[in-house]
Every structure is written in C-alpha cells, then in structure tokens.
Design a protein around this motif. Structure first.
Motif, PDB file in Angstrom:
ATOM      1  N   ALA A 123       0.843  -1.193   0.000  1.00 36.22           N
ATOM      2  CA  ALA A 123       0.000   0.000   0.000  1.00 36.22           C
ATOM      3  C   ALA A 123       0.877   1.242   0.000  1.00 36.22           C
ATOM      4  CB  ALA A 123      -0.913  -0.001   1.222  1.00 36.22           C
ATOM      5  N   ALA A 124       0.594   2.167  -0.902  1.00 33.34           N
ATOM      6  CA  ALA A 124       1.408   3.373  -1.033  1.00 33.34           C
ATOM      7  C   ALA A 124       0.519   4.594  -1.232  1.00 33.34           C
ATOM      8  CB  ALA A 124       2.377   3.239  -2.200  1.00 33.34           C
ATOM      9  N   LEU A 125       1.083   5.756  -0.918  1.00 36.51           N
ATOM     10  CA  LEU A 125       0.411   7.039  -1.125  1.00 36.51           C
ATOM     11  C   LEU A 125       1.369   7.971  -1.855  1.00 36.51           C
ATOM     12  CD1 LEU A 125      -1.125   7.513   2.442  1.00 36.51           C
ATOM     13  CD2 LEU A 125      -2.400   6.971   0.349  1.00 36.51           C
ATOM     14  N   LEU A 126       0.863   8.672  -2.847  1.00 34.33           N
ATOM     15  CA  LEU A 126       1.665   9.577  -3.657  1.00 34.33           C
ATOM     16  C   LEU A 126       1.214  11.006  -3.388  1.00 34.33           C
ATOM     17  CD1 LEU A 126       3.862   9.492  -5.907  1.00 34.33           C
ATOM     18  CD2 LEU A 126       1.990   9.573  -7.564  1.00 34.33           C
ATOM     19  N   GLY A 127       2.168  11.839  -2.978  1.00 34.54           N
ATOM     20  CA  GLY A 127       1.879  13.246  -2.711  1.00 34.54           C
ATOM     21  C   GLY A 127       2.694  14.132  -3.637  1.00 34.54           C
ATOM     22  N   PRO A 128       2.036  14.923  -4.488  1.00 32.21           N
ATOM     23  CA  PRO A 128       2.782  15.761  -5.435  1.00 32.21           C
ATOM     24  C   PRO A 128       3.472  16.938  -4.762  1.00 32.21           C
ATOM     25  CG  PRO A 128       0.434  16.225  -5.575  1.00 32.21           C
ATOM     26  CD  PRO A 128       0.582  15.066  -4.642  1.00 32.21           C
ATOM     27  N   ALA A 129       4.506  17.430  -5.407  1.00 31.23           N
ATOM     28  CA  ALA A 129       5.216  18.608  -4.919  1.00 31.23           C
ATOM     29  C   ALA A 129       4.261  19.803  -4.884  1.00 31.23           C
ATOM     30  CB  ALA A 129       6.407  18.901  -5.815  1.00 31.23           C
ATOM     31  N   HIS A 130       4.519  20.724  -3.967  1.00 32.09           N
ATOM     32  CA  HIS A 130       3.698  21.927  -3.849  1.00 32.09           C
ATOM     33  C   HIS A 130       4.171  23.031  -4.783  1.00 32.09           C
ATOM     34  CE1 HIS A 130       1.277  20.370  -0.649  1.00 32.09           C
ATOM     35  NE2 HIS A 130       2.265  20.290   0.223  1.00 32.09           N
ATOM     36  N   THR A 131       5.234  22.779  -5.516  1.00 36.68           N
ATOM     37  CA  THR A 131       5.753  23.770  -6.457  1.00 36.68           C
ATOM     38  C   THR A 131       5.260  23.460  -7.867  1.00 36.68           C
ATOM     39  OG1 THR A 131       7.755  22.424  -6.696  1.00 36.68           O
ATOM     40  CG2 THR A 131       7.809  24.215  -5.089  1.00 36.68           C
ATOM     41  N   GLN A 132       5.310  24.466  -8.724  1.00 38.49           N
ATOM     42  CA  GLN A 132       4.815  24.290 -10.089  1.00 38.49           C
ATOM     43  C   GLN A 132       5.650  23.292 -10.874  1.00 38.49           C
ATOM     44  OE1 GLN A 132       4.348  27.987 -12.220  1.00 38.49           O
ATOM     45  NE2 GLN A 132       3.184  27.054 -13.878  1.00 38.49           N
TER      46      GLN A 132
ATOM     47  N   MET B  23       9.862   7.267   0.476  1.00 38.83           N
ATOM     48  CA  MET B  23      10.078   7.369   1.910  1.00 38.83           C
ATOM     49  C   MET B  23       9.758   6.033   2.568  1.00 38.83           C
ATOM     50  SD  MET B  23       8.576  11.237   2.486  1.00 38.83           S
ATOM     51  CE  MET B  23       9.828  11.739   3.668  1.00 38.83           C
ATOM     52  N   SER B  24      10.780   5.425   3.190  1.00 38.99           N
ATOM     53  CA  SER B  24      10.687   4.078   3.754  1.00 38.99           C
ATOM     54  C   SER B  24      10.700   4.177   5.279  1.00 38.99           C
ATOM     55  CB  SER B  24      11.861   3.236   3.241  1.00 38.99           C
ATOM     56  OG  SER B  24      11.764   1.906   3.669  1.00 38.99           O
TER      57      SER B  24
ATOM     58  N   VAL C 210       2.281   3.317  13.201  1.00 39.69           N
ATOM     59  CA  VAL C 210       1.971   4.407  12.277  1.00 39.69           C
ATOM     60  C   VAL C 210       2.505   4.133  10.878  1.00 39.69           C
ATOM     61  CG1 VAL C 210       4.027   5.785  12.798  1.00 39.69           C
ATOM     62  CG2 VAL C 210       1.921   6.921  12.102  1.00 39.69           C
ATOM     63  N   ALA C 211       3.522   3.250  10.766  1.00 39.32           N
ATOM     64  CA  ALA C 211       4.083   2.818   9.470  1.00 39.32           C
ATOM     65  C   ALA C 211       4.333   4.017   8.549  1.00 39.32           C
ATOM     66  CB  ALA C 211       3.170   1.778   8.834  1.00 39.32           C
ATOM     67  N   LYS C 212       3.758   3.987   7.328  1.00 40.80           N
ATOM     68  CA  LYS C 212       4.014   5.057   6.360  1.00 40.80           C
ATOM     69  C   LYS C 212       3.575   6.424   6.870  1.00 40.80           C
ATOM     70  CE  LYS C 212      -0.297   4.220   3.741  1.00 40.80           C
ATOM     71  NZ  LYS C 212      -0.753   3.035   4.505  1.00 40.80           N
ATOM     72  N   GLY C 213       2.632   6.442   7.830  1.00 43.10           N
ATOM     73  CA  GLY C 213       2.164   7.700   8.387  1.00 43.10           C
ATOM     74  C   GLY C 213       3.226   8.459   9.164  1.00 43.10           C
TER      75      GLY C 213
ATOM     76  N   ASP D  79       3.914   1.228   2.933  1.00 43.97           N
ATOM     77  CA  ASP D  79       4.043   0.296   4.050  1.00 43.97           C
ATOM     78  C   ASP D  79       4.860  -0.917   3.628  1.00 43.97           C
ATOM     79  OD1 ASP D  79       2.353   1.753   5.829  1.00 43.97           O
ATOM     80  OD2 ASP D  79       0.590   0.918   4.842  1.00 43.97           O
ATOM     81  N   LEU D  80       5.922  -1.205   4.354  1.00 43.07           N
ATOM     82  CA  LEU D  80       6.621  -2.474   4.166  1.00 43.07           C
ATOM     83  C   LEU D  80       5.654  -3.622   4.448  1.00 43.07           C
ATOM     84  CD1 LEU D  80       9.873  -1.459   6.034  1.00 43.07           C
ATOM     85  CD2 LEU D  80       9.751  -2.000   3.594  1.00 43.07           C
ATOM     86  N   ASN D  81       5.889  -4.770   3.864  1.00 49.44           N
ATOM     87  CA  ASN D  81       4.932  -5.867   4.015  1.00 49.44           C
ATOM     88  C   ASN D  81       4.763  -6.263   5.483  1.00 49.44           C
ATOM     89  OD1 ASN D  81       5.867  -8.844   4.610  1.00 49.44           O
ATOM     90  ND2 ASN D  81       7.522  -8.019   3.316  1.00 49.44           N
ATOM     91  N   GLY D  82       3.510  -6.471   5.861  1.00 50.44           N
ATOM     92  CA  GLY D  82       3.184  -6.793   7.242  1.00 50.44           C
ATOM     93  C   GLY D  82       2.931  -5.586   8.116  1.00 50.44           C
TER      94      GLY D  82
END
Length: 281
Positions: free
Chosen positions: A46-55, A63-64, A70-73, A95-98
């Motif tokens: 499971a992953a989340l992609l956050g775009p840059a705040h710049t143009q 980010m690992s 909280v894992a990826k949080g 999130d790493l597996n598990g």
C-alpha cells in the motif's frame, strides 16, 4: 504454508505493530493518491503519492518508514513529507509488508523498497529518484540498493543499523532467531544486512547518513560501522545530531535538518541530473 511460517517467525520482531492503520489526524487525505504495488516479496504494498507543492518538481523521493504502528504515516505525522513537498519534490510513502495496509509475506523487505521505487520511477520517468529511510526503512533501503535495477540516485538514511544483530542484540528471542537464520538460511540473513549490501551496491548513489547522539537503538558507533562500509563504494556524508533520539533528528534540529537534507537532495539529484543530460548531449 510458507507465509504462515514467516508470520510465526516475524511475530517476536513485529507482532506488536500489527494493528489497523489510521491516517494521522492532521493530514488532508485529498492531497494523497492511493497506489497498490506488487512486490517480488509476494506482498501487495500500500502506497500514497503526494505531489510537490511547487509548479515544477525537482525530483521524486521514496520514503521508507521505521518500525511502528503508524508505518508510512510516520512521514506525514512528523512533517518530513511536507518538508520535501514544499521544497519541490514529489513524495511516495508506503508500508513495508506486514505493516500498515500492506499484506504480510516474507522478510524480503528490500524487495518491497525496490518495487515501490520502481513504481515511483514509472510515475515520473523524467525525474531523478531518491530514497529516504528511517531505522528499519533506512537499513532495508541500503539493502535495496544492492538489487539490480534500483532507481535511486541518492539516499538520506537516518538511524540505519549496520546489521540485524546490532539492532536486536538486546532482545533475546529475536536475537536467537537471527543467529539461527545465519546458520540455516545464511543467504536470507545476508540479504537483510546493510554492511553486506554496502559491499555490493549497484551504481554509486550518494548518501547522507544521520544519527542522533541520544539514540539508544542505533548509537553513533553503530552508524559509523555502516558509514565506513559505504564510504568504500560511494560518497557518503555523516551528520551526528546532538540530543536527537531514534529517528527524531528533524524534531530536535528542524532548521538545520531542513537545510542539510534539501541541500543534499538538490545537489545530488538536480546537479547530477544536469551533468548526465549534458553528457548525453
């Protein structure tokens, strides 16, 4: 059967972190895109992609996370993700597996980092890719950089242990499990040993290593063991942070942390990318 055996083996290490994952309360969920990544570990990541705040983005950073419910949080909760996004980098947390929302399979965590990194590269094929890790996530990122076809041009690694035994030596049952694995499955133990990976890096990704002087889990002397191994194969910087506990250098030195990390990424990704493009022309 194989996954069941791994779940039993993993329980003394990570069992207390097997809890339902929750978004950090202060996070705007609409700014994040969900992704699902298939890892060669057999897990669905499971992953989340956050775009840059710049143009215009400078690059993208995977980010690992460290161990924890909280894992990826971790990266959202403590501000690291927003720091990078504000500085012009797309970020991907996973999130790493598990852990978190990822399925649990083997202990081939470097393959999870590799799969996530390759997915991030596919999202932004025109941009240079870096990896940022903390504790377990940092150590497994080093191991991932010994894998063929990893996409990482640079790495920021905080509290990375040099070997599993260095981290788990104060915990009798995990320590015994690691010692037995060195006898009965030595290849598996080697694949999770950062100092071994340091000798077999693929490419020469530049690295910034960060260790806190108040870190009880990966003390400065452990960090320097890994640093010495990495320096033989690539350019590696070492930042020793006064009063910083395990994985919390940003909280203790926010201004210097931001300056060092962003300057490092800008230099290693942007400047190196320009040189590669010029050489190609």
């Amino acid at each position: 059967m194989k996954n069941t055996a791994y779940k039993i083996f993993k329980k003394p290490f990570f069992g207390r972190f097997a809890r339902p994952w929750r978004w950090p309360e202060t996070v705007d969920q609409s700014q994040w895109q969900r992704l699902s990544v298939e890892s060669e570990s057999g897990a669905t990541i499971a992953a989340l992609l956050g775009p840059a705040h710049t143009q215009q983005a400078k690059g993208a950073v995977l980010m690992s996370h460290p161990m924890g419910v909280v894992a990826k949080g971790f990266w959202m909760k403590y501000g690291h993700a927003e720091l990078l996004r504000e500085a012009g980098y797309h970020v991907m947390i996973f999130d790493l597996n598990g852990f978190g929302e990822s399925t649990s399979t083997t202990m081939d965590y470097p393959l999870d980092v590799l799969a996530a990194g390759q997915t991030l590269q596919a999202q932004y094929p025109e941009l240079p890719i870096a990896v940022m890790g903390a504790s377990m996530g940092a150590a497994m990122s080093v191991c991932a950089m010994a894998q063929p076809k990893h996409p990482f041009k640079a790495a920021v690694l905080e509290s990375a242990f040099p070997t599993l035994l260095h981290f788990w030596r104060r915990y009798p049952i995990p320590k015994l499990g690691i010692q037995l694995s060195k006898i009965f499955y030595p290849a598996g133990e080697r694949s999770l040993r950062p100092t071994y990976a340091a000798e077999h890096l693929v490419g020469s990704p530049d690295m910034l290593l960060i260790y806190g002087e108040a870190d009880e889990f990966t003390p400065i002397e452990d960090g320097k063991l890994l640093w010495q191994a990495l320096k033989k194969r690539t350019q590696a910087e070492f930042w020793q942070v006064p009063d910083a506990k395990h994985t919390h250098a940003y909280a203790v030195q926010p201004n210097e942390y931001a300056e060092r990390v962003i300057d490092f990424l800008d230099a290693k990704l942007i400047d190196n990318n320009r040189r590669e493009l010029n050489q190609g022309n």
